[in-house]
Structures are given as C-alpha cells and as structure tokens.
Scaffold this motif. Sequence first.
Motif, PDB file in Angstrom:
ATOM      1  N   ALA A 134      34.142  48.716  65.923  1.00 40.37           N
ATOM      2  CA  ALA A 134      34.064  49.008  64.497  1.00 40.37           C
ATOM      3  C   ALA A 134      34.883  48.050  63.645  1.00 40.37           C
ATOM      4  O   ALA A 134      35.856  47.451  64.111  1.00 40.37           O
ATOM      5  CB  ALA A 134      34.560  50.433  64.245  1.00 40.37           C
ATOM      6  N   TRP A 135      34.484  47.965  62.393  1.00 42.47           N
ATOM      7  CA  TRP A 135      35.274  47.328  61.350  1.00 42.47           C
ATOM      8  C   TRP A 135      35.716  48.400  60.357  1.00 42.47           C
ATOM      9  O   TRP A 135      34.918  49.230  59.920  1.00 42.47           O
ATOM     10  CB  TRP A 135      34.485  46.243  60.642  1.00 42.47           C
ATOM     11  CG  TRP A 135      34.323  45.004  61.469  1.00 42.47           C
ATOM     12  CD1 TRP A 135      33.233  44.634  62.202  1.00 42.47           C
ATOM     13  CD2 TRP A 135      35.306  43.984  61.677  1.00 42.47           C
ATOM     14  NE1 TRP A 135      33.477  43.449  62.846  1.00 42.47           N
ATOM     15  CE2 TRP A 135      34.746  43.017  62.538  1.00 42.47           C
ATOM     16  CE3 TRP A 135      36.611  43.770  61.211  1.00 42.47           C
ATOM     17  CZ2 TRP A 135      35.438  41.864  62.941  1.00 42.47           C
ATOM     18  CZ3 TRP A 135      37.288  42.638  61.612  1.00 42.47           C
ATOM     19  CH2 TRP A 135      36.703  41.699  62.472  1.00 42.47           C
ATOM     20  N   ILE A 136      36.986  48.327  60.015  1.00 41.75           N
ATOM     21  CA  ILE A 136      37.620  49.292  59.134  1.00 41.75           C
ATOM     22  C   ILE A 136      38.505  48.510  58.179  1.00 41.75           C
ATOM     23  O   ILE A 136      39.083  47.489  58.574  1.00 41.75           O
ATOM     24  CB  ILE A 136      38.462  50.286  59.966  1.00 41.75           C
ATOM     25  CG1 ILE A 136      37.569  51.046  60.946  1.00 41.75           C
ATOM     26  CG2 ILE A 136      39.234  51.252  59.065  1.00 41.75           C
ATOM     27  CD1 ILE A 136      38.303  51.606  62.147  1.00 41.75           C
ATOM     28  N   ARG A 137      38.613  48.958  56.943  1.00 40.62           N
ATOM     29  CA  ARG A 137      39.486  48.245  56.010  1.00 40.62           C
ATOM     30  C   ARG A 137      40.371  49.217  55.243  1.00 40.62           C
ATOM     31  O   ARG A 137      40.069  50.415  55.149  1.00 40.62           O
ATOM     32  CB  ARG A 137      38.671  47.394  55.038  1.00 40.62           C
ATOM     33  CG  ARG A 137      37.830  48.186  54.055  1.00 40.62           C
ATOM     34  CD  ARG A 137      37.046  47.226  53.157  1.00 40.62           C
ATOM     35  NE  ARG A 137      36.265  47.938  52.144  1.00 40.62           N
ATOM     36  CZ  ARG A 137      35.516  47.343  51.240  1.00 40.62           C
ATOM     37  NH1 ARG A 137      35.428  46.012  51.195  1.00 40.62           N
ATOM     38  NH2 ARG A 137      34.844  48.057  50.359  1.00 40.62           N
ATOM     39  N   GLN A 138      41.444  48.668  54.700  1.00 41.96           N
ATOM     40  CA  GLN A 138      42.373  49.481  53.922  1.00 41.96           C
ATOM     41  C   GLN A 138      42.893  48.670  52.745  1.00 41.96           C
ATOM     42  O   GLN A 138      43.742  47.785  52.929  1.00 41.96           O
ATOM     43  CB  GLN A 138      43.532  49.981  54.782  1.00 41.96           C
ATOM     44  CG  GLN A 138      44.471  50.917  54.034  1.00 41.96           C
ATOM     45  CD  GLN A 138      45.482  51.579  54.937  1.00 41.96           C
ATOM     46  OE1 GLN A 138      45.842  51.058  55.981  1.00 41.96           O
ATOM     47  NE2 GLN A 138      45.934  52.760  54.538  1.00 41.96           N
ATOM     48  N   PRO A 139      42.418  48.966  51.550  1.00 44.48           N
ATOM     49  CA  PRO A 139      42.996  48.319  50.367  1.00 44.48           C
ATOM     50  C   PRO A 139      44.432  48.770  50.171  1.00 44.48           C
ATOM     51  O   PRO A 139      44.816  49.875  50.596  1.00 44.48           O
ATOM     52  CB  PRO A 139      42.101  48.812  49.225  1.00 44.48           C
ATOM     53  CG  PRO A 139      40.855  49.301  49.886  1.00 44.48           C
ATOM     54  CD  PRO A 139      41.286  49.817  51.217  1.00 44.48           C
ATOM     55  N   ILE A 173      29.192  48.494  65.818  1.00 46.51           N
ATOM     56  CA  ILE A 173      28.161  47.989  66.706  1.00 46.51           C
ATOM     57  C   ILE A 173      28.378  48.623  68.076  1.00 46.51           C
ATOM     58  O   ILE A 173      29.496  48.618  68.605  1.00 46.51           O
ATOM     59  CB  ILE A 173      28.141  46.439  66.760  1.00 46.51           C
ATOM     60  CG1 ILE A 173      26.940  45.960  67.568  1.00 46.51           C
ATOM     61  CG2 ILE A 173      29.453  45.870  67.284  1.00 46.51           C
ATOM     62  CD1 ILE A 173      26.619  44.476  67.331  1.00 46.51           C
ATOM     63  N   ALA A 174      27.342  49.181  68.612  1.00 47.57           N
ATOM     64  CA  ALA A 174      27.442  49.890  69.884  1.00 47.57           C
ATOM     65  C   ALA A 174      27.317  48.931  71.064  1.00 47.57           C
ATOM     66  O   ALA A 174      26.922  47.762  70.905  1.00 47.57           O
ATOM     67  CB  ALA A 174      26.354  50.956  69.963  1.00 47.57           C
ATOM     68  N   TYR A 212      26.084  51.593  59.750  1.00 47.11           N
ATOM     69  CA  TYR A 212      26.870  51.153  58.613  1.00 47.11           C
ATOM     70  C   TYR A 212      27.220  52.306  57.678  1.00 47.11           C
ATOM     71  O   TYR A 212      26.465  53.280  57.540  1.00 47.11           O
ATOM     72  CB  TYR A 212      26.099  50.098  57.815  1.00 47.11           C
ATOM     73  CG  TYR A 212      25.779  48.840  58.589  1.00 47.11           C
ATOM     74  CD1 TYR A 212      24.457  48.494  58.881  1.00 47.11           C
ATOM     75  CD2 TYR A 212      26.798  47.996  59.023  1.00 47.11           C
ATOM     76  CE1 TYR A 212      24.166  47.339  59.588  1.00 47.11           C
ATOM     77  CE2 TYR A 212      26.505  46.837  59.729  1.00 47.11           C
ATOM     78  CZ  TYR A 212      25.186  46.512  60.010  1.00 47.11           C
ATOM     79  OH  TYR A 212      24.896  45.368  60.709  1.00 47.11           O
ATOM     80  N   SER A 213      28.342  52.121  56.992  1.00 50.16           N
ATOM     81  CA  SER A 213      28.685  53.032  55.913  1.00 50.16           C
ATOM     82  C   SER A 213      27.616  52.929  54.827  1.00 50.16           C
ATOM     83  O   SER A 213      27.260  51.824  54.415  1.00 50.16           O
ATOM     84  CB  SER A 213      30.042  52.652  55.341  1.00 50.16           C
ATOM     85  OG  SER A 213      30.264  53.293  54.110  1.00 50.16           O
ATOM     86  N   PRO A 224      29.671  59.118  66.605  1.00 53.81           N
ATOM     87  CA  PRO A 224      30.228  59.751  65.410  1.00 53.81           C
ATOM     88  C   PRO A 224      30.419  61.257  65.579  1.00 53.81           C
ATOM     89  O   PRO A 224      29.551  61.918  66.154  1.00 53.81           O
ATOM     90  CB  PRO A 224      29.180  59.460  64.339  1.00 53.81           C
ATOM     91  CG  PRO A 224      28.485  58.239  64.832  1.00 53.81           C
ATOM     92  CD  PRO A 224      28.495  58.336  66.321  1.00 53.81           C
ATOM     93  N   PRO A 225      31.519  61.833  65.084  1.00 51.47           N
ATOM     94  CA  PRO A 225      32.621  61.136  64.400  1.00 51.47           C
ATOM     95  C   PRO A 225      33.417  60.272  65.385  1.00 51.47           C
ATOM     96  O   PRO A 225      33.834  60.750  66.432  1.00 51.47           O
ATOM     97  CB  PRO A 225      33.472  62.274  63.840  1.00 51.47           C
ATOM     98  CG  PRO A 225      33.185  63.431  64.742  1.00 51.47           C
ATOM     99  CD  PRO A 225      31.759  63.278  65.183  1.00 51.47           C
ATOM    100  N   TYR A 226      33.585  59.009  65.018  1.00 57.62           N
ATOM    101  CA  TYR A 226      34.221  58.064  65.925  1.00 57.62           C
ATOM    102  C   TYR A 226      35.689  58.407  66.170  1.00 57.62           C
ATOM    103  O   TYR A 226      36.407  58.786  65.247  1.00 57.62           O
ATOM    104  CB  TYR A 226      34.134  56.647  65.355  1.00 57.62           C
ATOM    105  CG  TYR A 226      32.715  56.122  65.234  1.00 57.62           C
ATOM    106  CD1 TYR A 226      32.134  55.921  63.992  1.00 57.62           C
ATOM    107  CD2 TYR A 226      31.971  55.822  66.369  1.00 57.62           C
ATOM    108  CE1 TYR A 226      30.841  55.424  63.883  1.00 57.62           C
ATOM    109  CE2 TYR A 226      30.682  55.334  66.266  1.00 57.62           C
ATOM    110  CZ  TYR A 226      30.117  55.138  65.019  1.00 57.62           C
ATOM    111  OH  TYR A 226      28.842  54.659  64.918  1.00 57.62           O
TER     112      TYR A 226
END
Length: 121
Positions: free
Chosen positions: A37-42, A53-54, A61-62, A104-106
């Motif tokens: 997974a890709w995750i971000r945090q502002p 991606i499995a 995707y979100s 999911p939920p991952y």
Amino acid sequence: QVQLQESGPGLVKPSQTLSLTCTVSGDAITTNRLYWAWIRQPSGKGVEWMGTIAYTGATHYSPSLKSRTTISRDTSKNQFILQLNSVTPEDTAVYFCARAITMPPYEFDYWGQGTQVTVSS
C-alpha cells in the motif's frame, strides 16, 4: 526481516506527476495473500490510505484519489510504484509504503520510514 524503503523526488511542481518507488526486501511482493500500500500524512493531519496493489497485481484505490492515482509493480526488482497525477500543494505530505496482511480493512504490519514530498513551484 521485512524492510520497505521509499524513494523519489522530494519536490514536485504543481500540475506535474508525483512518482515514488517502494523497494521491498525480506519478502516478495508476489507472496500469496500479501498487499502493498501507499499511505500519506499531511503535516498536522491524519493518515490517508491512497491505494494498494495485491500479490496478484490487482489494484484498489481510494475513491477520492482514484482518478489521479496509479500503482504498478516491477516484480523483477521487488518494487511497487506510486504515480499521482496533476498534483497541487494539497498533495504535500509524508508518503509511506506499507505491507498489509489482510484484505480490507487492511492491517499493516510493516512500514517504510516515509519520505517528504512537497508540491511547490
């Protein structure tokens, strides 16, 4: 020991494409029943899951980012790649890659250290 390492430019101009690579060691991204997974945090905000991606190569995707996001992989290098199109300053964040061991939920068990990406002209 599973390790994930993000790499890519730290500065991207508005309207351009942000591209980051996650290099995985200690496990294969094709291992059965694993998700990447890709995750971000502002800054000052919570984490936001962007997409996954499995082990099969299928992507998820979100909904809020789906129109601008592509996640792909290079199995020969054991890497998966994030591309985010048409970036704006609101895409400025620390970007993480992570491994999930459930659908999911991952449930994420390993994370990269994160990489700061700033969108600015």
